[in-house]
Design a protein around this motif. Structure first.
Motif, PDB file in Angstrom:
ATOM      1  N   ALA A  10      59.435  -7.654  63.701  1.00 29.10           N
ATOM      2  CA  ALA A  10      58.582  -7.870  62.527  1.00 29.10           C
ATOM      3  C   ALA A  10      59.348  -8.627  61.444  1.00 29.10           C
ATOM      4  O   ALA A  10      58.808  -9.549  60.818  1.00 29.10           O
ATOM      5  N   TRP A  11      60.615  -8.264  61.236  1.00 21.30           N
ATOM      6  CA  TRP A  11      61.447  -8.933  60.225  1.00 21.30           C
ATOM      7  C   TRP A  11      61.519 -10.430  60.537  1.00 21.30           C
ATOM      8  O   TRP A  11      61.354 -11.273  59.665  1.00 21.30           O
ATOM      9  N   PRO A  31      64.539 -13.199  54.907  1.00 21.67           N
ATOM     10  CA  PRO A  31      65.975 -13.457  54.934  1.00 21.67           C
ATOM     11  C   PRO A  31      66.765 -12.152  54.987  1.00 21.67           C
ATOM     12  O   PRO A  31      66.321 -11.129  54.477  1.00 21.67           O
ATOM     13  N   ALA A  32      67.895 -12.206  55.628  1.00 27.05           N
ATOM     14  CA  ALA A  32      68.811 -11.056  55.669  1.00 27.05           C
ATOM     15  C   ALA A  32      70.231 -11.606  55.728  1.00 27.05           C
ATOM     16  O   ALA A  32      70.912 -11.498  56.749  1.00 27.05           O
ATOM     17  N   PRO A  40      55.715 -12.264  49.467  1.00 27.33           N
ATOM     18  CA  PRO A  40      56.358 -13.403  48.814  1.00 27.33           C
ATOM     19  C   PRO A  40      57.689 -13.033  48.141  1.00 27.33           C
ATOM     20  O   PRO A  40      58.646 -13.807  48.172  1.00 27.33           O
ATOM     21  N   GLN A  41      57.742 -11.843  47.569  1.00 24.92           N
ATOM     22  CA  GLN A  41      58.988 -11.407  46.932  1.00 24.92           C
ATOM     23  C   GLN A  41      60.083 -11.199  47.975  1.00 24.92           C
ATOM     24  O   GLN A  41      61.235 -11.577  47.754  1.00 24.92           O
ATOM     25  N   LEU A  42      59.735 -10.594  49.098  1.00 26.43           N
ATOM     26  CA  LEU A  42      60.712 -10.385  50.165  1.00 26.43           C
ATOM     27  C   LEU A  42      61.211 -11.713  50.725  1.00 26.43           C
ATOM     28  O   LEU A  42      62.397 -11.867  51.022  1.00 26.43           O
ATOM     29  N   VAL A  96      67.610  -5.931  47.484  1.00 26.59           N
ATOM     30  CA  VAL A  96      68.255  -4.940  48.344  1.00 26.59           C
ATOM     31  C   VAL A  96      67.142  -4.156  49.017  1.00 26.59           C
ATOM     32  O   VAL A  96      66.281  -3.595  48.345  1.00 26.59           O
ATOM     33  N   VAL A  97      67.142  -4.152  50.336  1.00 27.81           N
ATOM     34  CA  VAL A  97      66.149  -3.411  51.102  1.00 27.81           C
ATOM     35  C   VAL A  97      66.882  -2.274  51.785  1.00 27.81           C
ATOM     36  O   VAL A  97      67.806  -2.491  52.558  1.00 27.81           O
TER      37      VAL A  97
END
Length: 85
Positions: free
Chosen positions: A64-65, A71-72, A13-15, A21-22
């Motif tokens: 997978a993303w 989001p990115a 949920p946080q992602l 920043v990942v």
């Protein structure tokens, strides 16, 4: 007291909310290659490249993303070929 590692249910949920920043490293490279000219990034032949396994890892990570609907909005990458690839 030891803490347990967060689960996917904790993190996902946080992602998905974004605003984070990942940091990711490149995937597997060919072990028989070395960076022999690291100051000239246009000299791709003098850099380590992703191995076939590394390319598959990168594809799986991208899939997978997308499947997780993460989001990115901004992607910043090293100029080394293995990171760009």
């Amino acid at each position: 007291e030891a803490q347990t590692a967060p689960t996917m249910d904790d993190v996902l949920p946080q992602l998905r909310r974004g605003g984070l920043v990942v940091y990711l490293r490149h995937c597997a490279t060919n072990p028989d290659q070395a960076d022999t000219d690291p100051f000239h990034l246009d000299n791709v032949k003098a850099q380590r490249h992703l191995s076939d396994a590394g390319r598959e890892q990168a594809r799986a990570m991208g899939e997978a993303w997308r499947a997780l609907k993460l989001p990115a909005p901004v992607v910043i990458s090293s100029q080394f070929y293995r990171a760009q690839e």
